[in-house]
Scaffold this active site. Structure first.
Site, PDB file in Angstrom:
ATOM      1  N   HIS A 197      -4.785  -4.339   3.734  1.00 11.13           N
ATOM      2  CA  HIS A 197      -4.524  -5.464   2.815  1.00 11.13           C
ATOM      3  C   HIS A 197      -5.699  -6.437   2.789  1.00 11.13           C
ATOM      4  O   HIS A 197      -5.874  -7.186   1.834  1.00 11.13           O
ATOM      5  CB  HIS A 197      -3.268  -6.226   3.248  1.00 11.13           C
ATOM      6  CG  HIS A 197      -2.067  -5.358   3.385  1.00 11.13           C
ATOM      7  ND1 HIS A 197      -1.494  -4.715   2.312  1.00 11.13           N
ATOM      8  CD2 HIS A 197      -1.333  -5.011   4.468  1.00 11.13           C
ATOM      9  CE1 HIS A 197      -0.446  -4.017   2.744  1.00 11.13           C
ATOM     10  NE2 HIS A 197      -0.333  -4.170   4.037  1.00 11.13           N
ATOM     11  N   HIS A 222      -8.613 -13.961   8.361  1.00 14.48           N
ATOM     12  CA  HIS A 222      -8.789 -12.890   7.376  1.00 14.48           C
ATOM     13  C   HIS A 222      -9.208 -13.490   6.039  1.00 14.48           C
ATOM     14  O   HIS A 222      -9.231 -14.711   5.882  1.00 14.48           O
ATOM     15  CB  HIS A 222      -7.481 -12.095   7.235  1.00 14.48           C
ATOM     16  CG  HIS A 222      -6.344 -12.947   6.784  1.00 14.48           C
ATOM     17  ND1 HIS A 222      -5.443 -13.515   7.660  1.00 14.48           N
ATOM     18  CD2 HIS A 222      -5.973 -13.386   5.548  1.00 14.48           C
ATOM     19  CE1 HIS A 222      -4.567 -14.235   6.982  1.00 14.48           C
ATOM     20  NE2 HIS A 222      -4.861 -14.191   5.700  1.00 14.48           N
ATOM     21  N   HIS A 224      -9.344 -13.441   1.545  1.00 11.84           N
ATOM     22  CA  HIS A 224      -8.738 -13.089   0.254  1.00 11.84           C
ATOM     23  C   HIS A 224      -9.794 -13.254  -0.836  1.00 11.84           C
ATOM     24  O   HIS A 224     -10.602 -14.178  -0.790  1.00 11.84           O
ATOM     25  CB  HIS A 224      -7.561 -14.007  -0.081  1.00 11.84           C
ATOM     26  CG  HIS A 224      -6.418 -13.900   0.878  1.00 11.84           C
ATOM     27  ND1 HIS A 224      -5.428 -12.944   0.761  1.00 11.84           N
ATOM     28  CD2 HIS A 224      -6.110 -14.626   1.978  1.00 11.84           C
ATOM     29  CE1 HIS A 224      -4.556 -13.100   1.741  1.00 11.84           C
ATOM     30  NE2 HIS A 224      -4.947 -14.116   2.505  1.00 11.84           N
ATOM     31  N   GLU A 228      -6.686 -17.659  -2.828  1.00 18.35           N
ATOM     32  CA  GLU A 228      -5.307 -17.677  -3.316  1.00 18.35           C
ATOM     33  C   GLU A 228      -4.925 -19.061  -3.830  1.00 18.35           C
ATOM     34  O   GLU A 228      -4.283 -19.195  -4.858  1.00 18.35           O
ATOM     35  CB  GLU A 228      -4.360 -17.255  -2.181  1.00 18.35           C
ATOM     36  CG  GLU A 228      -4.596 -15.823  -1.723  1.00 18.35           C
ATOM     37  CD  GLU A 228      -3.505 -15.325  -0.800  1.00 18.35           C
ATOM     38  OE1 GLU A 228      -3.343 -15.917   0.284  1.00 18.35           O
ATOM     39  OE2 GLU A 228      -2.820 -14.357  -1.173  1.00 18.35           O
ATOM     40  N   HIS A 241      -8.523 -17.482   5.790  1.00 17.74           N
ATOM     41  CA  HIS A 241      -7.313 -18.069   6.379  1.00 17.74           C
ATOM     42  C   HIS A 241      -7.380 -17.905   7.889  1.00 17.74           C
ATOM     43  O   HIS A 241      -7.392 -16.774   8.382  1.00 17.74           O
ATOM     44  CB  HIS A 241      -6.057 -17.379   5.836  1.00 17.74           C
ATOM     45  CG  HIS A 241      -5.721 -17.773   4.424  1.00 17.74           C
ATOM     46  ND1 HIS A 241      -4.869 -17.025   3.629  1.00 17.74           N
ATOM     47  CD2 HIS A 241      -6.096 -18.850   3.684  1.00 17.74           C
ATOM     48  CE1 HIS A 241      -4.754 -17.634   2.456  1.00 17.74           C
ATOM     49  NE2 HIS A 241      -5.487 -18.728   2.447  1.00 17.74           N
ATOM     50  N   THR A 308       1.373 -15.878   2.785  1.00 18.23           N
ATOM     51  CA  THR A 308       1.157 -15.386   1.417  1.00 18.23           C
ATOM     52  C   THR A 308       1.272 -13.867   1.335  1.00 18.23           C
ATOM     53  O   THR A 308       0.965 -13.277   0.312  1.00 18.23           O
ATOM     54  CB  THR A 308      -0.229 -15.827   0.894  1.00 18.23           C
ATOM     55  OG1 THR A 308      -1.235 -15.210   1.703  1.00 18.23           O
ATOM     56  CG2 THR A 308      -0.375 -17.343   0.937  1.00 18.23           C
ATOM     57  N   THR A 309       1.703 -13.241   2.451  1.00 20.03           N
ATOM     58  CA  THR A 309       1.940 -11.798   2.463  1.00 20.03           C
ATOM     59  C   THR A 309       3.350 -11.568   3.002  1.00 20.03           C
ATOM     60  O   THR A 309       3.883 -12.428   3.711  1.00 20.03           O
ATOM     61  CB  THR A 309       0.933 -11.081   3.385  1.00 20.03           C
ATOM     62  OG1 THR A 309       0.995 -11.659   4.689  1.00 20.03           O
ATOM     63  CG2 THR A 309      -0.488 -11.210   2.858  1.00 20.03           C
TER      64      THR A 309
HETATM   65 ZN   LIG Z   1      -4.112 -15.103   4.039  1.00 26.44          ZN
END
Ligand SMILES: [Zn+2]
Length: 358
Positions: A197, A222, A224, A228, A241, A308-309
């Site tokens: 992911h 991690h 994105h 986001e 994040h 957010t996951t």
């Molecule tokens: Zn995140």
């Protein structure tokens, strides 16, 4: 004469059928069925009494041949059907083998597990065992995309029903004197994993943040692409994040927005250690100092949201740094090759209070 014509047709037909390859013996049931359906034409046989014995024998022979032919045809059909089904099964198995690794959960500290405080190892094993089950698969597009997350697994229900979800467009914040956000980061060993992911970095224990009298330990960080969260409608190239957890299992995520610009040292160090395979953690030979990933300014926005996951757990304290950092176009392109789009769409603010540093 009609009976003779009938016989000829039967014989010709039967002869033709047997000239072809008959791959299987006729089944008794099939032959029986055929006998019932097509009885010999009795009425038409009556006027031909004189030639009765010879023609009766011929008719019987013709009927037998016809039965055989019908059974052969049925056998061919069955064989073809079995072959087609087998082919279909093989194709499906191949497709599964190709896609299976994508569904495998991360080996350590998976992104989707940060919402479950103090998850025991046995659970991780359980999740791994269940990885072949389609309900665990989620993605950023198509049938398993963000709009379906809540339906993929009962444990992901909050993704659908939650009222305090993330990310959001951060606007109309109340400008106040916020408690300072203190980073107690130091140089520590790290490992990198591509969990299917995102690219996730696990850092050795020893990094903390302090805010509002609480101390949260860094669990992992991690990326994105694109970022986001938005700020007053403005989007950013990427976001990092930094996920923290306190002693009670409460989660605080520090978001550092990334703009296009100069090369970034910490990001380069992570990219240098990108694993060649998904779900395999690679330990770096050098340490990482996350102070170098933070912007100079320590002003921030804060609100309560969610992961957010999946499982989209709520009650997450969000701390979004106001000042973005920079990454070079080459660094952005490297992540884009792996994950061109791994951002959840914006969620409803639902009247949530947002505070920001004055
Ligand atoms: Zn995140």
């Amino acid at each position: 004469m009609r009976p003779i014509f009938f016989l000829l047709v039967c014989l010709l037909h039967a002869g033709f059928a047997h000239a072809n390859d008959a791959p299987a013996k006729p089944t008794k049931a099939a032959a029986k069925e055929e006998t019932v359906i097509e009885p010999p034409p009795k009425d038409e046989a009556k006027p031909a009494k004189k030639e009765s014995k010879a023609s009766k024998a011929a008719a019987a022979e013709a009927a037998r041949l016809k039965e055989e032919q019908a059974a052969d045809e049925l056998a061919v059909k069955i064989a073809e059907r079995i072959a087609a089904l087998k082919q279909k099964e093989e194709a499906a198995a191949k497709a599964n083998a190709r896609t299976a690794p994508r569904y495998a959960p991360p080996i350590r500290r998976p992104d989707s597990n940060v919402g479950a405080p103090a998850k025991p190892k046995a659970d991780e094993k359980g999740a791994e065992a269940k990885s072949t089950h389609s309900t665990l698969h989620w993605s950023y597009e198509g049938e398993s995309g963000p709009l379906s997350w809540g339906k993929l697994n009962p444990a992901y229900a909050k993704c659908d029903t939650g009222e305090r979800q993330s990310p959001i467009d951060i606007r109309d914040g109340i400008k106040v004197e916020l408690d300072p956000l203190n980073f107690e980061y130091k140089e520590l060993p790290f490992s990198v994993i591509d969990n299917g992911h995102t690219i996730q970095v696990n850092v050795a224990d020893g990094n903390f943040i302090n805010v509002s009298g609480r101390t949260y330990a860094l669990v992992q960080f991690h990326f994105h692409k694109p970022a986001e969260e938005r700020v007053n409608g403005k989007g950013f190239e990427m976001v990092v994040h930094l996920v923290h957890k306190d002693a009670d299992g409460k989660i605080a995520v520090v978001a550092v927005l990334i703009e296009r610009g100069k090369a970034q040292g910490v990001i380069q160090k992570v990219w240098n250690n990108l694993p060649l395979e998904k779900n395999v953690s690679v330990s770096a030979l050098s340490n990482i100092d996350l102070n170098n990933l933070l912007p100079a300014g320590r002003d921030y926005f804060t609100y309560i949201g969610s992961l957010t996951t999946p499982p989209c757990s709520e009650g997450v304290l969000w701390l979004v740094m106001k000042e973005p950092i920079e990454a070079s176009p080459e660094q952005l392109a490297i992540f884009a090759r792996l994950y061109p789009m791994n951002a959840r769409p914006l969620q409803k603010p639902s009247g949530r209070l947002i505070k920001e540093s004055n």
